[in-house]
Design a protein around this motif. Structure first.
Motif, mmCIF file in Angstrom:
data_model
loop_
_atom_site.group_PDB
_atom_site.id
_atom_site.type_symbol
_atom_site.label_atom_id
_atom_site.label_comp_id
_atom_site.label_asym_id
_atom_site.label_seq_id
_atom_site.Cartn_x
_atom_site.Cartn_y
_atom_site.Cartn_z
ATOM 1 N N GLN A 153 0.827 -1.207 0.000
ATOM 2 C CA GLN A 153 0.000 0.000 0.000
ATOM 3 C C GLN A 153 0.863 1.260 0.000
ATOM 4 O O GLN A 153 0.580 2.212 -0.733
ATOM 5 N N THR A 154 1.949 1.267 0.771
ATOM 6 C CA THR A 154 2.852 2.420 0.823
ATOM 7 C C THR A 154 3.516 2.655 -0.531
ATOM 8 O O THR A 154 3.614 3.785 -1.005
ATOM 9 N N GLN A 157 0.927 4.057 -2.942
ATOM 10 C CA GLN A 157 0.600 5.434 -2.579
ATOM 11 C C GLN A 157 1.709 6.379 -3.022
ATOM 12 O O GLN A 157 1.448 7.484 -3.483
ATOM 13 N N ASP A 158 2.965 5.928 -2.922
ATOM 14 C CA ASP A 158 4.099 6.731 -3.386
ATOM 15 C C ASP A 158 3.992 6.982 -4.895
ATOM 16 O O ASP A 158 4.212 8.097 -5.363
ATOM 17 N N PHE A 160 1.219 6.950 -6.723
ATOM 18 C CA PHE A 160 0.080 7.845 -6.944
ATOM 19 C C PHE A 160 0.453 9.289 -6.623
ATOM 20 O O PHE A 160 0.054 10.216 -7.324
ATOM 21 N N THR A 161 1.241 9.479 -5.583
ATOM 22 C CA THR A 161 1.648 10.831 -5.192
ATOM 23 C C THR A 161 2.652 11.409 -6.190
ATOM 24 O O THR A 161 2.525 12.550 -6.626
ATOM 25 N N ARG A 162 3.631 10.592 -6.585
ATOM 26 C CA ARG A 162 4.685 11.057 -7.489
ATOM 27 C C ARG A 162 4.148 11.376 -8.881
ATOM 28 O O ARG A 162 4.571 12.328 -9.514
ATOM 29 N N TYR A 163 3.228 10.566 -9.388
ATOM 30 C CA TYR A 163 2.747 10.741 -10.760
ATOM 31 C C TYR A 163 1.284 11.190 -10.813
ATOM 32 O O TYR A 163 0.649 11.096 -11.844
ATOM 33 N N GLY A 164 0.750 11.684 -9.733
ATOM 34 C CA GLY A 164 -0.676 11.990 -9.662
ATOM 35 C C GLY A 164 -1.076 13.374 -10.115
ATOM 36 O O GLY A 164 -2.152 13.831 -9.789
ATOM 37 N N GLY A 165 -0.250 14.050 -10.871
ATOM 38 C CA GLY A 165 -0.585 15.389 -11.337
ATOM 39 C C GLY A 165 -1.728 15.379 -12.342
ATOM 40 O O GLY A 165 -2.178 14.344 -12.810
#
Length: 192
Positions: A153-154, A157-158, A160-165
């Motif tokens: 999950q971590t 989530q990383d 999604f955060t890094r490429y979630g623009g």
């Protein structure tokens, strides 16, 4: 002809309930007349036409051209797709639906249905379909199970955060993690 036709209408599924129609559909992988299909299947052209008509009404077969034979117009038909996927929504689920938490099997079934619908909707004629599919098996001791799920999950989530623009091409990422079923001995299968 499409690669995949995703069946979401009950009428489409009902059209495929008769084994004779499935055989007719297989014969129509190549453009053929009802007479040609009838000859290949050892049936009358009228019987084949009846099944073809139902398949056309359901949107599973297309009339691709017509020709005149001794003053009679004869249709040439072809299957609408190479494969047909039945939406799980048509079958439904039996019993009460459990909460949609990320650790439930109900959520996993919903996710697989969503992936199936998304893949069926892709334009297979597009010059480029950047995608990836991975499958593997991981063995985790019971005492490490929660740590494994937390790490997974971590890591996601990383990503999604890094490429979630909001800019760039949109990709959908679905990950499924479930226990592997043990193979049953020949004499104990449910389909007996």
């Amino acid at each position: 002809m499409r690669d995949v036709l995703y069946l979401e209408e009950i009428e489409q599924a009902e059209a495929l309930l008769k084994p004779q129609r499935v055989e007719v559909l297989r014969q129509l992988a190549e453009p053929r007349t009802c007479s040609e299909v009838a000859e290949r299947l050892g049936q009358t052209p009228q019987r084949v036409y009846y099944h073809v008509k139902r398949l056309v009404e359901a949107g599973l077969v297309d009339l691709v051209s017509e020709r005149k034979v001794r003053g009679i117009t004869e249709g040439i038909y072809q299957a609408g797709a190479r494969s047909y996927w039945l939406s799980p929504r048509l079958v439904g689920r039996i019993g009460l639906r459990r909460a949609r938490d990320e650790l439930s099997l109900g959520y996993l079934l919903d996710l697989m249905e969503e992936v199936q619908a998304d893949v069926a909707a892709l334009d297979r004629n597009a010059p480029e379909l950047p995608s990836i599919g991975l499958s593997g098996e991981i063995h985790v001791r019971p005492e490490q199970r929660q740590a494994f799920l937390n790490d997974l999950q971590t890591m996601l989530q990383d990503l999604f955060t890094r490429y979630g623009g909001a800019e760039g091409d949109a990709f959908k990422l679905a990950v499924a993690c479930y226990p592997k079923a043990e193979p049953q001995p020949e004499g104990e299968r449910d389909d007996d």
